[in-house]
Design a protein around this motif. Structure first.
Motif, PDB file in Angstrom:
ATOM      1  N   LYS A 120      27.351  14.529  35.035  1.00 30.14           N
ATOM      2  CA  LYS A 120      27.180  15.846  35.503  1.00 30.14           C
ATOM      3  C   LYS A 120      28.659  16.582  34.667  1.00 30.14           C
ATOM      4  O   LYS A 120      29.630  15.799  35.080  1.00 30.14           O
ATOM      5  N   LYS A 121      28.499  17.439  34.137  1.00 36.37           N
ATOM      6  CA  LYS A 121      29.673  18.364  33.802  1.00 36.37           C
ATOM      7  C   LYS A 121      30.435  18.646  34.727  1.00 36.37           C
ATOM      8  O   LYS A 121      30.034  19.291  35.870  1.00 36.37           O
ATOM      9  N   GLN A 122      31.806  18.327  34.430  1.00 31.12           N
ATOM     10  CA  GLN A 122      32.940  18.933  35.535  1.00 31.12           C
ATOM     11  C   GLN A 122      33.723  20.095  35.039  1.00 31.12           C
ATOM     12  O   GLN A 122      33.914  19.892  33.991  1.00 31.12           O
ATOM     13  N   LYS A 123      34.035  20.791  35.863  1.00 30.87           N
ATOM     14  CA  LYS A 123      35.225  22.087  35.628  1.00 30.87           C
ATOM     15  C   LYS A 123      36.594  21.706  36.146  1.00 30.87           C
ATOM     16  O   LYS A 123      37.405  22.577  35.878  1.00 30.87           O
ATOM     17  N   SER A 124      36.793  20.481  36.573  1.00 26.69           N
ATOM     18  CA  SER A 124      38.119  20.283  37.209  1.00 26.69           C
ATOM     19  C   SER A 124      38.764  19.432  36.474  1.00 26.69           C
ATOM     20  O   SER A 124      39.712  18.662  37.232  1.00 26.69           O
ATOM     21  N   SER A 125      38.792  19.310  35.332  1.00 22.97           N
ATOM     22  CA  SER A 125      39.467  18.166  34.336  1.00 22.97           C
ATOM     23  C   SER A 125      40.789  19.014  33.876  1.00 22.97           C
ATOM     24  O   SER A 125      40.768  20.146  33.512  1.00 22.97           O
TER      25      SER A 125
END
Length: 137
Positions: A120-125
């Motif tokens: 799953k692609k994350q936006k919190s990196s």
């Protein structure tokens, strides 16, 4: 084609460099010592072999119970689309168990691949970049 997967069979540094150069994975392959250290300091490596030819590799750093950083996933160009990358990921996941997540940083050319194999692609990196290495020609 009978691909052998292994946690124990270790490629030479030269075999790793040749595989990375074949795949175009952006790693400092001109620096043999650095590549060697990358593997010496990784604690979960899965390899894929066609006889004595290294056709794929998964290199990770993990604590075994919380997180596993999948540092490298590479499959030789003429062996792609045969399920080797997916199998390397699955073997990595089975080794760390369900308690651990697997995370990675994708190269731009693989952004569409990882969702297809369960990521799953994350936006919190966040990242602090390394110093740029000099490419030797």
């Amino acid at each position: 084609m009978n691909i052998e997967y292994s946690y124990e069979k270790r490629p030479t540094t030269e075999q790793i460099i040749e595989l990375y150069d074949n795949t175009g994975l952006p790693r400092p392959t001109y620096d043999k010592e650095r590549i060697q250290k990358m593997f010496e300091n990784s604690n979960l490596i899965v390899t894929a072999w066609d006889n004595n030819l290294l056709v794929g590799i998964s290199r990770s750093i993990t604590d075994w119970v919380w997180s596993c950083y999948l540092s490298d996933l590479a499959v030789r160009n003429d062996y792609k689309k045969r399920g080797i990358g997916r199998k390397l990921i699955n073997l990595t996941k089975s080794k760390v168990s369900e308690q651990s997540m697997i995370l990675l940083l994708s190269v731009p050319t693989a952004l569409e691949y990882y969702p297809k194999v369960g990521f799953k692609k994350q936006k919190s990196s966040f990242i602090i970049e390394r110093a740029e290495w000099k490419i030797h020609q």
